[in-house]
Design a protein around this motif. Structure first.
Motif, PDB file in Angstrom:
ATOM      1  N   GLU A 125     -20.715  11.049 -17.878  1.00  0.00           N
ATOM      2  CA  GLU A 125     -22.127  11.228 -17.539  1.00  0.00           C
ATOM      3  C   GLU A 125     -22.343  12.160 -16.347  1.00  0.00           C
ATOM      4  N   PRO A 184     -21.908  23.706 -11.159  1.00  0.00           N
ATOM      5  CA  PRO A 184     -22.025  22.682 -12.220  1.00  0.00           C
ATOM      6  C   PRO A 184     -22.238  23.260 -13.617  1.00  0.00           C
ATOM      7  N   SER A 185     -22.643  24.527 -13.706  1.00  0.00           N
ATOM      8  CA  SER A 185     -22.928  25.129 -15.022  1.00  0.00           C
ATOM      9  C   SER A 185     -21.688  25.709 -15.684  1.00  0.00           C
ATOM     10  N   ARG A 222     -15.603  15.174 -15.645  1.00  0.00           N
ATOM     11  CA  ARG A 222     -16.153  14.535 -16.857  1.00  0.00           C
ATOM     12  C   ARG A 222     -15.064  13.929 -17.744  1.00  0.00           C
ATOM     13  N   ARG A 254     -23.141  15.108 -14.168  1.00  0.00           N
ATOM     14  CA  ARG A 254     -23.795  16.408 -14.330  1.00  0.00           C
ATOM     15  C   ARG A 254     -24.222  17.007 -12.986  1.00  0.00           C
ATOM     16  N   ASP A 255     -23.872  16.350 -11.885  1.00  0.00           N
ATOM     17  CA  ASP A 255     -24.352  16.768 -10.565  1.00  0.00           C
ATOM     18  C   ASP A 255     -23.530  17.931 -10.012  1.00  0.00           C
ATOM     19  N   ASN A 256     -24.081  18.547  -8.978  1.00  0.00           N
ATOM     20  CA  ASN A 256     -23.349  19.552  -8.209  1.00  0.00           C
ATOM     21  C   ASN A 256     -22.568  18.812  -7.126  1.00  0.00           C
ATOM     22  N   ASN A 309     -16.418  20.409 -12.605  1.00  0.00           N
ATOM     23  CA  ASN A 309     -17.218  19.420 -13.321  1.00  0.00           C
ATOM     24  C   ASN A 309     -16.593  18.984 -14.647  1.00  0.00           C
TER      25      ASN A 309
END
Length: 313
Positions: A163, A148-149, A158, A165-167, A154
């Protein structure tokens, strides 16, 4: 005199038959011995110890439960172990997807790679290179993609949900899809097997089909595919069993989180990561896995036999 000649001929024939059988046995013996030592003996051991109490308390000497408690390990797996039915459902789904998704993809790619066009050899080599990576390494690659980073999945999500932001690997449902995508589209070996069979189709058959007006997709559908059905059946069995035995992706991506347990991962969890080292219960799951593999093979053979029968009619 004729009778003597006939008897002599029979004796020579019998000697040749005996020698031929002797050669066959001699050449088969190493394979049969290896099969018994490395396959048959372990399977028999797994079967017997699945009816035994075998854990950290008696790790060097499994104890037979006795006839009254014969099914204790299986009862625990079916009724008490919390992840068995989830794992069975997942592994069965992956086996089905391996047949109905992976095989058509591999067949289409093989048909495309069999075309005689400029640069096709280079394209074949480029396609094969990523498929040479081991499943363990591929699991690590996808772990980074799903991160996710800094992963790329991800940001793509998006675009549709700002919104998010989860794994994705920790969300039940999406985690299963992510796990499936990590292996289902890598069809290198399967594609090569199908491609080799396609290339073996006699050129005369293709030329005759072209004279009859069949070319391109029609030739593939009515000529090529029916002629490689034996190979398609083989790779279907391999794809289905590989899906049912899925382990590396589960281990490297989720470790069974978010509803992604597999039968193979349960065996590892019971036998290795469990503080009780539950070998007996792990072997009970292994026997279920072996029986399920046999059922998969029988079902695929049955489906293909029906299709062959319809084709002949």
């Amino acid at each position: 005199m004729n009778l003597e000649n006939q008897n002599a001929a029979k004796k020579r024939k019998n000697k040749l038959g005996t020698r031929r059988k002797g050669f066959i046995i001699a050449f088969l013996a190493p394979t049969l011995i290896a099969f018994c030592v490395f396959y048959l003996y372990p399977i028999i051991t797994v079967f017997i110890t699945s009816f035994c109490k075998w854990d950290y308390t008696n790790i060097t000497s499994p104890e037979f439960f006795g006839w009254s408690n014969l099914w204790d390990n299986y009862d625990y797996i079916f009724n008490k172990y919390p992840f068995f039915w989830e794992a069975l459902k997942n592994s069965t789904t992956w086996a089905i997807l391996g047949t109905v998704v992976q095989i058509p993809i591999a067949a289409l790619i093989a048909l495309a790679l069999s075309r005689k066009v400029k640069g096709i050899k280079f394209v074949r080599n480029v396609y094969i290179i990523p498929n040479m990576i081991s499943t363990a390494a591929m699991g690590i690659v996808f772990l980074q993609l799903y991160n996710p980073s800094y992963g790329i999945i991800n940001p793509i999500i998006r675009l549709f949900n700002k919104e998010f932001r989860d794994n994705i690997l920790l969300l039940k449902g999406p985690a299963f899809v992510a796990m499936t995508c990590a292996y289902i589209f890598f069809t290198g070996t399967t594609t090569l097997m199908i491609l080799g069979n396609i290339m073996a189709v006699p050129e005369e058959v293709r030329e005759a089909a072209m004279l009859d007006g069949a070319s391109g997709l029609r030739q593939d559908w009515y000529i090529t595919i029916p002629m490689i059905k034996g190979t398609l059946k083989t790779v279907s069995v391999l794809a289905a069993t590989s899906g049912f035995l899925l382990y590396n992706e589960v281990y490297f991506l989720t470790k069974g989180a978010a509803g992604t347990y597999s039968i193979s991962y349960i065996i590892r969890e019971l036998a290795i990561t469990s503080p009780r080292t539950q070998f007996g219960r792990a072997n009970a799951v292994a026997m279920i896995q072996i029986l399920a593999g046999m059922v998969i093979i029988l079902v695929i053979n049955f489906v293909y036999s029906i299709s062959f029968r319809k084709e002949k009619e």
